[in-house]
Design a protein around this motif. Sequence first.
Motif, PDB file in Angstrom:
ATOM      1  N   ASP A 148       0.826  -1.218   0.000  1.00 18.29           N
ATOM      2  CA  ASP A 148       0.000   0.000   0.000  1.00 18.29           C
ATOM      3  C   ASP A 148       0.851   1.255   0.000  1.00 18.29           C
ATOM      4  OD1 ASP A 148      -2.366  -1.308  -0.083  1.00 18.29           O
ATOM      5  OD2 ASP A 148      -2.742  -1.224   2.076  1.00 18.29           O
ATOM      6  N   LEU A 149       1.956   1.224  -0.713  1.00 19.92           N
ATOM      7  CA  LEU A 149       2.830   2.395  -0.752  1.00 19.92           C
ATOM      8  C   LEU A 149       2.367   3.297  -1.888  1.00 19.92           C
ATOM      9  CD1 LEU A 149       6.220   0.564  -0.237  1.00 19.92           C
ATOM     10  CD2 LEU A 149       5.018   1.985   1.418  1.00 19.92           C
ATOM     11  N   ARG A 150       1.993   4.511  -1.513  1.00 22.66           N
ATOM     12  CA  ARG A 150       1.499   5.464  -2.489  1.00 22.66           C
ATOM     13  C   ARG A 150       2.640   6.368  -2.929  1.00 22.66           C
ATOM     14  NH1 ARG A 150      -1.037   9.699  -1.877  1.00 22.66           N
ATOM     15  NH2 ARG A 150      -0.822   9.728   0.386  1.00 22.66           N
ATOM     16  N   ILE A 151       2.648   6.754  -4.189  1.00 20.36           N
ATOM     17  CA  ILE A 151       3.640   7.711  -4.666  1.00 20.36           C
ATOM     18  C   ILE A 151       3.141   9.101  -4.277  1.00 20.36           C
ATOM     19  CG2 ILE A 151       4.709   8.710  -6.716  1.00 20.36           C
ATOM     20  CD1 ILE A 151       5.716   5.999  -6.543  1.00 20.36           C
ATOM     21  N   ALA A 152       3.947   9.801  -3.467  1.00 17.70           N
ATOM     22  CA  ALA A 152       3.520  11.128  -3.022  1.00 17.70           C
ATOM     23  C   ALA A 152       3.963  12.190  -4.013  1.00 17.70           C
ATOM     24  CB  ALA A 152       4.092  11.426  -1.639  1.00 17.70           C
ATOM     25  N   GLU A 153       5.053  11.916  -4.687  1.00 19.11           N
ATOM     26  CA  GLU A 153       5.670  12.916  -5.537  1.00 19.11           C
ATOM     27  C   GLU A 153       6.330  12.173  -6.686  1.00 19.11           C
ATOM     28  OE1 GLU A 153       8.966  16.378  -4.884  1.00 19.11           O
ATOM     29  OE2 GLU A 153       8.442  15.148  -3.165  1.00 19.11           O
ATOM     30  N   GLY A 154       6.143  12.667  -7.905  1.00 20.82           N
ATOM     31  CA  GLY A 154       6.789  12.031  -9.052  1.00 20.82           C
ATOM     32  C   GLY A 154       6.023  10.805  -9.501  1.00 20.82           C
ATOM     33  N   ARG A 155       6.782   9.795  -9.918  1.00 22.11           N
ATOM     34  CA  ARG A 155       6.152   8.575 -10.418  1.00 22.11           C
ATOM     35  C   ARG A 155       6.970   7.372  -9.973  1.00 22.11           C
ATOM     36  NH1 ARG A 155       9.502   6.671 -14.262  1.00 22.11           N
ATOM     37  NH2 ARG A 155      10.688   8.111 -15.560  1.00 22.11           N
ATOM     38  N   SER A 156       6.433   6.200 -10.229  1.00 20.08           N
ATOM     39  CA  SER A 156       7.126   4.969  -9.871  1.00 20.08           C
ATOM     40  C   SER A 156       8.295   4.736 -10.832  1.00 20.08           C
ATOM     41  CB  SER A 156       6.132   3.817  -9.942  1.00 20.08           C
ATOM     42  OG  SER A 156       6.754   2.629  -9.520  1.00 20.08           O
ATOM     43  N   PHE A 157       9.095   3.710 -10.555  1.00 21.90           N
ATOM     44  CA  PHE A 157      10.183   3.385 -11.479  1.00 21.90           C
ATOM     45  C   PHE A 157       9.620   2.621 -12.672  1.00 21.90           C
ATOM     46  CE2 PHE A 157      10.362  -0.976  -9.965  1.00 21.90           C
ATOM     47  CZ  PHE A 157      10.057  -0.884  -8.618  1.00 21.90           C
ATOM     48  N   ALA A 158      10.157   2.886 -13.849  1.00 22.37           N
ATOM     49  CA  ALA A 158       9.623   2.279 -15.066  1.00 22.37           C
ATOM     50  C   ALA A 158      10.643   1.407 -15.766  1.00 22.37           C
ATOM     51  CB  ALA A 158       9.126   3.361 -16.025  1.00 22.37           C
ATOM     52  N   VAL A 159      11.911   1.756 -15.651  1.00 23.69           N
ATOM     53  CA  VAL A 159      12.968   0.993 -16.334  1.00 23.69           C
ATOM     54  C   VAL A 159      14.163   0.851 -15.400  1.00 23.69           C
ATOM     55  CG1 VAL A 159      12.316   1.688 -18.683  1.00 23.69           C
ATOM     56  CG2 VAL A 159      13.850   3.130 -17.345  1.00 23.69           C
ATOM     57  N   PRO A 160      15.068  -0.085 -15.674  1.00 18.51           N
ATOM     58  CA  PRO A 160      16.272  -0.198 -14.854  1.00 18.51           C
ATOM     59  C   PRO A 160      17.016   1.129 -14.807  1.00 18.51           C
ATOM     60  CG  PRO A 160      16.080  -2.105 -16.280  1.00 18.51           C
ATOM     61  CD  PRO A 160      15.003  -1.146 -16.694  1.00 18.51           C
ATOM     62  N   GLY A 161      17.577   1.436 -13.646  1.00 22.37           N
ATOM     63  CA  GLY A 161      18.292   2.697 -13.482  1.00 22.37           C
ATOM     64  C   GLY A 161      17.448   3.746 -12.778  1.00 22.37           C
ATOM     65  N   GLU A 162      16.148   3.469 -12.684  1.00 20.00           N
ATOM     66  CA  GLU A 162      15.278   4.406 -11.972  1.00 20.00           C
ATOM     67  C   GLU A 162      14.952   3.841 -10.598  1.00 20.00           C
ATOM     68  OE1 GLU A 162      12.877   6.435 -15.701  1.00 20.00           O
ATOM     69  OE2 GLU A 162      11.822   4.987 -14.468  1.00 20.00           O
ATOM     70  N   CYS A 163      14.596   4.739  -9.670  1.00 18.02           N
ATOM     71  CA  CYS A 163      14.230   4.262  -8.341  1.00 18.02           C
ATOM     72  C   CYS A 163      13.271   5.225  -7.681  1.00 18.02           C
ATOM     73  CB  CYS A 163      15.483   4.098  -7.460  1.00 18.02           C
ATOM     74  SG  CYS A 163      16.244   5.659  -7.024  1.00 18.02           S
ATOM     75  N   VAL A 164      12.566   4.749  -6.670  1.00 14.84           N
ATOM     76  CA  VAL A 164      11.761   5.633  -5.825  1.00 14.84           C
ATOM     77  C   VAL A 164      12.294   5.526  -4.397  1.00 14.84           C
ATOM     78  CG1 VAL A 164       9.680   5.521  -7.237  1.00 14.84           C
ATOM     79  CG2 VAL A 164       9.995   3.877  -5.399  1.00 14.84           C
ATOM     80  N   LEU A 165      12.122   6.607  -3.628  1.00 14.87           N
ATOM     81  CA  LEU A 165      12.666   6.684  -2.270  1.00 14.87           C
ATOM     82  C   LEU A 165      11.544   6.657  -1.242  1.00 14.87           C
ATOM     83  CD1 LEU A 165      15.364   7.226  -3.557  1.00 14.87           C
ATOM     84  CD2 LEU A 165      15.574   9.318  -2.235  1.00 14.87           C
ATOM     85  N   GLY A 166      11.798   5.992  -0.124  1.00 14.20           N
ATOM     86  CA  GLY A 166      10.879   6.053   1.007  1.00 14.20           C
ATOM     87  C   GLY A 166      10.859   7.476   1.558  1.00 14.20           C
ATOM     88  N   ALA A 167       9.760   7.805   2.232  1.00 18.79           N
ATOM     89  CA  ALA A 167       9.532   9.196   2.670  1.00 18.79           C
ATOM     90  C   ALA A 167      10.640   9.700   3.595  1.00 18.79           C
ATOM     91  CB  ALA A 167       8.184   9.283   3.370  1.00 18.79           C
ATOM     92  N   ASP A 168      11.009   8.881   4.593  1.00 22.00           N
ATOM     93  CA  ASP A 168      12.027   9.323   5.555  1.00 22.00           C
ATOM     94  C   ASP A 168      13.365   9.566   4.881  1.00 22.00           C
ATOM     95  OD1 ASP A 168      10.164   9.064   7.464  1.00 22.00           O
ATOM     96  OD2 ASP A 168      11.011   7.278   8.428  1.00 22.00           O
ATOM     97  N   LEU A 169      13.737   8.615   4.031  1.00 21.97           N
ATOM     98  CA  LEU A 169      15.036   8.706   3.362  1.00 21.97           C
ATOM     99  C   LEU A 169      15.093   9.964   2.511  1.00 21.97           C
ATOM    100  CD1 LEU A 169      17.724   7.264   2.767  1.00 21.97           C
ATOM    101  CD2 LEU A 169      16.612   6.199   0.814  1.00 21.97           C
ATOM    102  N   ALA A 170      14.010  10.210   1.749  1.00 20.14           N
ATOM    103  CA  ALA A 170      13.971  11.383   0.874  1.00 20.14           C
ATOM    104  C   ALA A 170      14.086  12.660   1.702  1.00 20.14           C
ATOM    105  CB  ALA A 170      12.679  11.383   0.068  1.00 20.14           C
TER     106      ALA A 170
END
Lengths: 325, 228, 398
Positions: C129-151
């Motif tokens: 149930d992780l919602r994207i708060a900002e931006g978008r999810s990863f679509a291809v290798p080399g992309e990533c999304v960050l957890g809220a605290d880490l960001a």
Amino acid sequence: MTTNHAPLLGLVAGALLLAATGCDGTSGEPRGAAPEASGPPTVFADNFPLQSFAQVMGGTEVEVNSPCLEGESAVDYRPTPEQIIEIQDASLILLNGAEFANWTANASLPGSRTIITANAFRDQWLESTHHHHHDHDHQHGPEGEGVHDHAHWASHTWLDPNLAREQAAAAAAGMQNRLPGVSTVGIRARAEDLMAELGALADQAALIRGLELPPIIGSEPVYEYLASACGLDLHEADWHWNEPTPHDGMESLRNLVLATGARHLLVPSAPTAERLEVLRELGLEPVLVMPLANPPTPDGTETFTTLMGRNLDQLQALAPGQSVD
Amino acid sequence: MSELVVEFRDLLFSYRGTTFQLELPGFEVAARERVALIGRSGCGKSTLLDLACGIKRPARGTVRFNGADLSGRGELERRRTRLDSIGLVFQEFRLLEYLTVLDSILLPVRLAGRPVTRALRDRARELASRAGIEHLLRRRPHRLSQGERQRAAICRALVSSPQLVLADEPTGNLDPDTGEAVLDLLFEEVATAGAALLVVTHDHVILPRFDRVVDLTTENRAATEASA
Amino acid sequence: MNLRGLLNAINLAWRHLAFHGVRSSILVLALGISAALPLVIQSLIERGETATMARADRTPLVVGAPGGGIDLVLGALWFLPEPLGSIPSRTVGEITDSGLADALPLSLSARAGGAPVVGTDVGYLDFRDLRIAEGRSFAVPGECVLGADLAAKRGLGPGDTILTDPEGLLDIGGGYPLRLRITGVLAPARSPDDGAVFCDLRTSWIIAGHGHVHIDLEEVKDEPEVLMGTSEEGRSIASAAITPYTELTPERLETLHFHGNPEDLPIEGLVVVPRDAKSSTILSARLERRGEIQLARPSVVIAEVLERVFKIGALLAGILVATGVATLAVVALVLALSIRLRRDELDTLSRIGAGRATIATLLLSEVVILAGGAALFALLVLACSFSLPDDLVLRLAN
């Protein structure tokens, strides 16, 4: 109150204030499933056969998206990351597999909602007759040498009606399990009809196999599965058949015609008058067999089974004693 | 002779475990009368004050306050009498360090469990005004001079409009000039309140200001006998 | 004593405490803290237990290499950095193809500035149930999304990049740092997911050196760490480190390929979500028979871990209760001493006419006010402790 009350009063006031405002910072924000847009569930299909199957089985209860409906070549489609994100949001993602559509190899798609329909018959995959050029000639270290150098698979699996049927079955299973709010009874009923239609096409292919058609030349490396299903004596021409002017391949095609005695050339679309003349000079009659990775017209009004039936009729007409239109 | 506020009859008092004895066949203070109590140290002057206001009870004899038997009553009633009708002034002032002058003056009212009414506040202010400490009402004792402290204590003793004020060496801790002024205040206020005043003192200079001087060294029969 | 008398006594008590404000405050804080600490510890452990158990309960089955079940579960659910054995990624397909369950692969070996880099399927985000708060999810290798605290901690957002940590220097086979493009930041989930980097499984494989891309040397001739020089014929000579180079651009991605069949490439864990209870039983029976993999039930494993944590917690709370009792004794001593020091004052009150009951009420009122303040403060500390993360216990264990 006088000043001497300040420390104790401050303590009490601070405590009350903090207790009242609540320093625990819990956000009442609800966490839920991915935001589901209103409207019917969406299915993504990476080529025309799967798009057609999904639309036929889903009827009006699902929305089927496919690059082939948007004038894109399903074979050469290269979605942007943003387009991949849109595809991720589909309730069900139907992919052909068997190395069809290169982009799917590196796109991040949700495994649980993705069905690679050709994976059901890996043992029946055919190697491509086409010669692939590696555009990266490089040397690997000892441990890496040649490791990733493998045969390439033919990917137009659906031109074998039996395999198309298996792909439709895989798609049907996915649609019954993965589409929220869509009646599985309706899908099952329509899937049975589709299976029957594909079964009839398989029967027709078997019939064609029994006809033992004369040798035939394929103008493009897309007919491997068709040849396998219909027992064709198929020879592939290394010849870009529909380019505006004749070129070097002309000579090898002429040799191929001489060597095989083939009188027919399978073409994916109707040749121009000029081309037709060139082919007739070689003694070749074009036979229109659509590869169907894309619909012949982008609107996709005719179903895959209708168009495939037309393909098979064209082949059946090649049998000795049958007239060619 | 006017009516008596305090009346001792055939009184005997002794501290347990000591040889001290206070024996008075008769002693009285009349209404509005100003009496000075003198005598050698240890002759029982302070004890007499404690007996007069019901802090201590005699072993024998009676103490009457306003004609009623005080020594025969229970603890609660004696305290009630003290809170309502008797004002106390101490040599060492005995102001509570955490109370302002105003709250100090009103302390007997609070201890009596009575509401601090506007009228009482006004009375406290008026007393302070007459004592010349009106501007110090919000101060606590540690920011007052000795004289100011005793003035506040006198106000406290008078806040309940007592019929009797008992003062134990009220000027004992004050320099002569301040002592004189504080005594002026005490006399004035007692007169204004119409109360009787019984003061224990060693200061013979002030004795002429009293209506009567009682020397306890001679009055205490036990002391006389002991010294004889 | 009437009500007015009681109120007057309380009034005097309050004035006394207020006059000694600093001392009173210290008493309140000392009492409050010694009352609150055991409660806070208790509550944190209970909440930690609930939250930890909740994550374990929401993760039906975990599959990994044979070994310690606790390590596997802590790694797969909390991304603890202990190294785990690996299993081939084909296990994912084997489980999915059974039709009994969904399987989400987890590659856990990579880190980025110490934060776990979780190579997985985009479906993992839906599963948690992780919602994207900002931006978008990863679509291809080399992309990533960050957890809220880490960001938030690193001040990173979509469009920024994050560099993965190099592996051991002796690991020649792979472990080049890869520059991941951040495409999105997740909404806070108050779970270990808040501190992690999520990317495609293939990204993790590239980080681990199992795959590579080809780089047009013309493209990197301004990057001295890649280009070593120019040969006699004028051709560029690239460093060996060219293989998985820093960033996967779309052009480089076209040439991405893996060494060998991707199905043989390793994953450290696998979250298995059975369709229903019956599927779970059938699948568990099948997987448990296989010696080369380990099946763990997080709810069972975590229940065992928590039992131990709870015992330690109970011991700690016991020690704190003892400390609290000692504090109480000290406070009682302080109050008793203060009554002795106030003998003159109490004598004055008595002389003026205050009864025993009044004086007792006065003293008792002070104790009650102090105790009340301490209770309030303890509640405050307790309330504040609720803002601490639920999985604090496991984070501390980390």
